[in-house]
Scaffold this motif. Structure first.
Motif, PDB file in Angstrom:
ATOM      1  N   LEU A 166       0.827  -1.213   0.000  1.00 38.79           N
ATOM      2  CA  LEU A 166       0.000   0.000   0.000  1.00 38.79           C
ATOM      3  C   LEU A 166       0.858   1.258   0.000  1.00 38.79           C
ATOM      4  CD1 LEU A 166      -3.016  -0.774   2.365  1.00 38.79           C
ATOM      5  CD2 LEU A 166      -3.137   0.071   0.014  1.00 38.79           C
ATOM      6  N   GLU A 167       1.862   1.301   0.870  1.00 42.85           N
ATOM      7  CA  GLU A 167       2.697   2.498   0.977  1.00 42.85           C
ATOM      8  C   GLU A 167       3.448   2.806  -0.315  1.00 42.85           C
ATOM      9  OE1 GLU A 167       3.835   2.323   5.748  1.00 42.85           O
ATOM     10  OE2 GLU A 167       5.399   1.948   4.262  1.00 42.85           O
TER      11      GLU A 167
ATOM     12  N   GLY B 157       0.552   1.489  -3.738  1.00 45.48           N
ATOM     13  CA  GLY B 157      -0.862   1.828  -3.622  1.00 45.48           C
ATOM     14  C   GLY B 157      -1.831   0.731  -4.016  1.00 45.48           C
ATOM     15  N   TYR B 158      -1.496  -0.525  -3.725  1.00 38.52           N
ATOM     16  CA  TYR B 158      -2.406  -1.638  -4.043  1.00 38.52           C
ATOM     17  C   TYR B 158      -2.516  -2.571  -2.854  1.00 38.52           C
ATOM     18  CZ  TYR B 158      -2.195   0.041  -8.767  1.00 38.52           C
ATOM     19  OH  TYR B 158      -2.294   0.851  -9.868  1.00 38.52           O
ATOM     20  N   GLU B 159      -3.545  -3.396  -2.879  1.00 37.03           N
ATOM     21  CA  GLU B 159      -3.742  -4.385  -1.828  1.00 37.03           C
ATOM     22  C   GLU B 159      -3.181  -5.727  -2.271  1.00 37.03           C
ATOM     23  OE1 GLU B 159      -7.710  -4.595  -0.289  1.00 37.03           O
ATOM     24  OE2 GLU B 159      -7.927  -2.419  -0.332  1.00 37.03           O
TER      25      GLU B 159
ATOM     26  N   PRO C 277      -6.495   0.954  -7.619  1.00 32.89           N
ATOM     27  CA  PRO C 277      -5.411   1.682  -6.931  1.00 32.89           C
ATOM     28  C   PRO C 277      -5.889   2.433  -5.690  1.00 32.89           C
ATOM     29  CG  PRO C 277      -6.117   2.901  -8.857  1.00 32.89           C
ATOM     30  CD  PRO C 277      -6.893   1.595  -8.865  1.00 32.89           C
ATOM     31  N   HIS C 278      -4.946   2.630  -4.781  1.00 25.64           N
ATOM     32  CA  HIS C 278      -5.129   3.435  -3.575  1.00 25.64           C
ATOM     33  C   HIS C 278      -4.013   4.473  -3.552  1.00 25.64           C
ATOM     34  CE1 HIS C 278      -7.997   0.532  -1.824  1.00 25.64           C
ATOM     35  NE2 HIS C 278      -7.215  -0.388  -2.350  1.00 25.64           N
ATOM     36  N   GLU C 279      -4.106   5.406  -2.645  1.00 25.28           N
ATOM     37  CA  GLU C 279      -3.063   6.411  -2.481  1.00 25.28           C
ATOM     38  C   GLU C 279      -1.819   5.771  -1.870  1.00 25.28           C
ATOM     39  OE1 GLU C 279      -2.432  10.570  -0.029  1.00 25.28           O
ATOM     40  OE2 GLU C 279      -4.445   9.774  -0.280  1.00 25.28           O
ATOM     41  N   THR C 280      -0.628   6.173  -2.361  1.00 22.28           N
ATOM     42  CA  THR C 280       0.615   5.695  -1.757  1.00 22.28           C
ATOM     43  C   THR C 280       0.962   6.587  -0.560  1.00 22.28           C
ATOM     44  OG1 THR C 280       1.982   7.074  -3.196  1.00 22.28           O
ATOM     45  CG2 THR C 280       1.511   4.825  -3.952  1.00 22.28           C
ATOM     46  N   HIS C 281       1.840   6.087   0.296  1.00 19.36           N
ATOM     47  CA  HIS C 281       2.275   6.829   1.479  1.00 19.36           C
ATOM     48  C   HIS C 281       3.782   6.664   1.617  1.00 19.36           C
ATOM     49  CE1 HIS C 281      -1.863   7.536   2.689  1.00 19.36           C
ATOM     50  NE2 HIS C 281      -2.097   6.282   2.379  1.00 19.36           N
TER      51      HIS C 281
END
Length: 171
Positions: free
Chosen positions: A72-73, A76-78, A113-117
């Motif tokens: 995720l970080e 940005g994926y599970e 996609p998700h937001e990266t951190h």
């Protein structure tokens, strides 16, 4: 244990600490493999190579929790499916560290996609992500005559793990 590498590129020095990490051979639903493009300068000096996704295991964190957090970080994926590959131990004399890298094959769905951190140092070093077919992975991970010393150490580790996963039918 897949392999143990002793740093033969930097002057031998005392190892003062051990770091435990997960390293992830990430595959998407199209069968493409994802790697980070690392370019910039850090404690090792100049870097310019492709590298598996992953990072340090935090206190009281399981392998699975670390895998899910790092995916995720960094991209940005599970993580959908996780398969263990094995461990590689590296000694990095320049930074006085021994790293125990636990490799896994991780499947993702790149349509969600998700937001990266990213940390500040990751923002500085990560210059992108590549997605490549299995047939190109070993070529991309193989060091070249212009590779910096740290590039050679990292790519040796990741190439060894990928070839092992191929041999075992995990990818």
């Amino acid at each position: 244990m897949i392999a143990r590498f002793d740093d033969d590129l930097y002057e031998k020095s005392e190892i003062t600490h051990i770091r435990h990490t997960v390293r992830l051979i990430v595959r998407d639903e199209k069968g493409l493999f994802w790697f980070l493009k690392i370019a910039g300068e850090d404690a090792f000096g100049m870097r310019n190579h492709y590298e598996t996704i992953g990072g340090g295991i935090e206190e009281n964190e399981s392998y699975e929790d670390t895998i899910r957090r790092e995916i995720l970080e960094e991209i940005g994926y599970e993580a959908l499916r996780i398969q263990e590959v094995g461990m590689i131990i590296d000694r990095y004399y320049l930074i006085h560290r021994e790293t125990h890298s636990y490799f896994f094959v991780v499947d993702i769905d790149s349509t969600k996609p998700h937001e990266t951190h990213l940390t500040e140092s990751e923002k500085t070093l990560f210059s992108g992500v590549i997605q490549i077919p299995k047939e190109e992975v070993c070529e991309r991970l193989r060091p070249t005559s212009t590779s910096h010393r740290v590039d050679i150490l990292v790519q040796r580790r990741d190439l060894c793990a990928f070839e092992y996963a191929l041999e075992k039918g995990l990818v």
